[in-house]
Design a protein around this motif. Structure first.
Motif, PDB file in Angstrom:
ATOM      1  N   VAL A 102       0.921  -1.028   0.275  1.00 14.17           N
ATOM      2  CA  VAL A 102      -0.182  -0.029  -0.048  1.00 14.17           C
ATOM      3  C   VAL A 102       0.650   1.257  -0.103  1.00 14.17           C
ATOM      4  N   SER A 103       0.719   1.812  -0.871  1.00  6.84           N
ATOM      5  CA  SER A 103       1.784   3.574  -0.938  1.00  6.84           C
ATOM      6  C   SER A 103       0.689   4.923  -0.701  1.00  6.84           C
ATOM      7  N   GLU A 104      -0.524   4.459  -1.260  1.00  5.30           N
ATOM      8  CA  GLU A 104      -1.552   5.891  -0.535  1.00  5.30           C
ATOM      9  C   GLU A 104      -2.825   5.390  -0.334  1.00  5.30           C
ATOM     10  N   SER A 105      -3.489   6.167   0.750  1.00  9.37           N
ATOM     11  CA  SER A 105      -4.804   5.916   1.016  1.00  9.37           C
ATOM     12  C   SER A 105      -5.347   6.855   1.096  1.00  9.37           C
ATOM     13  N   GLU A 106      -6.620   7.515   0.971  1.00 10.20           N
ATOM     14  CA  GLU A 106      -7.436   8.233   0.757  1.00 10.20           C
ATOM     15  C   GLU A 106      -8.543   8.116   1.337  1.00 10.20           C
ATOM     16  N   VAL A 107      -9.274   8.886   2.335  1.00 15.59           N
ATOM     17  CA  VAL A 107     -11.010   9.035   1.713  1.00 15.59           C
ATOM     18  C   VAL A 107     -11.452   9.432   0.588  1.00 15.59           C
ATOM     19  N   TRP A 108     -12.195   8.703  -0.008  1.00 13.87           N
ATOM     20  CA  TRP A 108     -13.230   9.300  -1.248  1.00 13.87           C
ATOM     21  C   TRP A 108     -13.916  10.341  -0.423  1.00 13.87           C
ATOM     22  N   ARG A 109     -13.565  11.506  -1.749  1.00 14.97           N
ATOM     23  CA  ARG A 109     -14.259  12.739  -1.111  1.00 14.97           C
ATOM     24  C   ARG A 109     -16.477  12.927  -2.198  1.00 14.97           C
ATOM     25  N   GLY A 110     -15.994  11.569  -3.263  1.00 13.97           N
ATOM     26  CA  GLY A 110     -16.874  12.265  -4.126  1.00 13.97           C
ATOM     27  C   GLY A 110     -18.155  11.137  -3.481  1.00 13.97           C
ATOM     28  N   ASP A 111     -19.190  10.511  -4.674  1.00 14.51           N
ATOM     29  CA  ASP A 111     -20.166  10.249  -4.117  1.00 14.51           C
ATOM     30  C   ASP A 111     -19.800   8.653  -3.135  1.00 14.51           C
ATOM     31  N   ASP A 112     -20.833   8.571  -2.389  1.00 14.06           N
ATOM     32  CA  ASP A 112     -20.347   7.155  -1.257  1.00 14.06           C
ATOM     33  C   ASP A 112     -20.539   5.614  -1.770  1.00 14.06           C
ATOM     34  N   PHE A 113     -19.694   5.157  -2.722  1.00 13.27           N
ATOM     35  CA  PHE A 113     -19.802   4.076  -3.255  1.00 13.27           C
ATOM     36  C   PHE A 113     -20.311   2.937  -2.470  1.00 13.27           C
ATOM     37  N   CYS A 114     -20.015   2.986  -0.416  1.00 15.83           N
ATOM     38  CA  CYS A 114     -19.761   2.249  -0.600  1.00 15.83           C
ATOM     39  C   CYS A 114     -21.780   1.932   0.541  1.00 15.83           C
ATOM     40  N   SER A 115     -22.099   2.742   0.371  1.00 16.77           N
ATOM     41  CA  SER A 115     -23.241   2.797   0.492  1.00 16.77           C
ATOM     42  C   SER A 115     -24.742   1.864   0.322  1.00 16.77           C
TER      43      SER A 115
END
Length: 189
Positions: A176-189
């Motif tokens: 893993v070289s980077e992990s950022e919280v996604w700020r667009g539409d929540d694709f997890c819900s």
């Protein structure tokens, strides 16, 4: 609220946030690996193979974070096998905060990969980026007395864009070289 309980609650919030956003960076634009592709033979024969390698790498990464968290932020050398030196450096402050606060975690973080974003070759380094859902619903934060100090209202599931790269040139083993919280539409819900 007594000062020590307040400090533990604050530390627990910091720790929980750090674990849910481990190695986060800003979402500022940057060149994609596709722009730097060369004519070298691909490391992964297909997107499916790249996604399988990413799934294995992300699972190992989250498992290592859970182990380090369960030990109160110690044994960070476990991260050497699953994350780049930059990510490990970024995590050090969070784990030092855990040690200072005397807290540890219990439970398992679950990462679900939703979609392959990029499977590229930069020089002889594979770069794989995915959309992932990070689920910390089963991860609790405990103080030194064993009291659950998990912040109320902590999001159980957050969307992330995770980038991984080859451990070494030509290697299919990803870190893993980077992990950022996604700020667009929540694709997890």
């Amino acid at each position: 609220m007594p000062a020590i309980v307040h400090r533990l609650a604050v530390a627990a919030t910091v720790v929980a946030f750090a674990l849910s956003t481990a190695a986060c960076t800003d979402a500022s634009p940057r060149p994609t690996a596709a722009a730097a592709q060369t004519a070298a033979a691909p490391i992964f024969a297909s997107d499916e193979e790249a996604l399988a390698a990413a799934e294995e790498a992300y699972s190992a990464y989250l498992g290592a974070l859970d182990v380090v968290g369960s030990r109160g932020g110690t044994d960070t050398e476990l991260l050497t096998e699953v994350a780049t030196s930059k990510v490990r450096e970024d995590l050090e402050a969070s784990f030092e905060a855990m040690q200072t606060a005397g807290v540890h975690t219990g439970g398992a973080t679950v990462g679900t990969l939703r979609e392959l974003v990029e499977n590229a070759l930069v020089g002889r380094t594979a770069v794989v980026s995915v959309y992932a859902c990070l689920n910390v619903a089963n991860v609790r934060v405990f103080d030194a007395s064993g009291n659950d100090v998990t912040p109320a209202g902590r999001p159980a599931v957050t969307p992330h864009q995770v980038t991984m790269e080859s451990r070494s040139e030509g290697s299919p083993h990803l870190l893993v070289s980077e992990s950022e919280v996604w700020r667009g539409d929540d694709f997890c819900s």
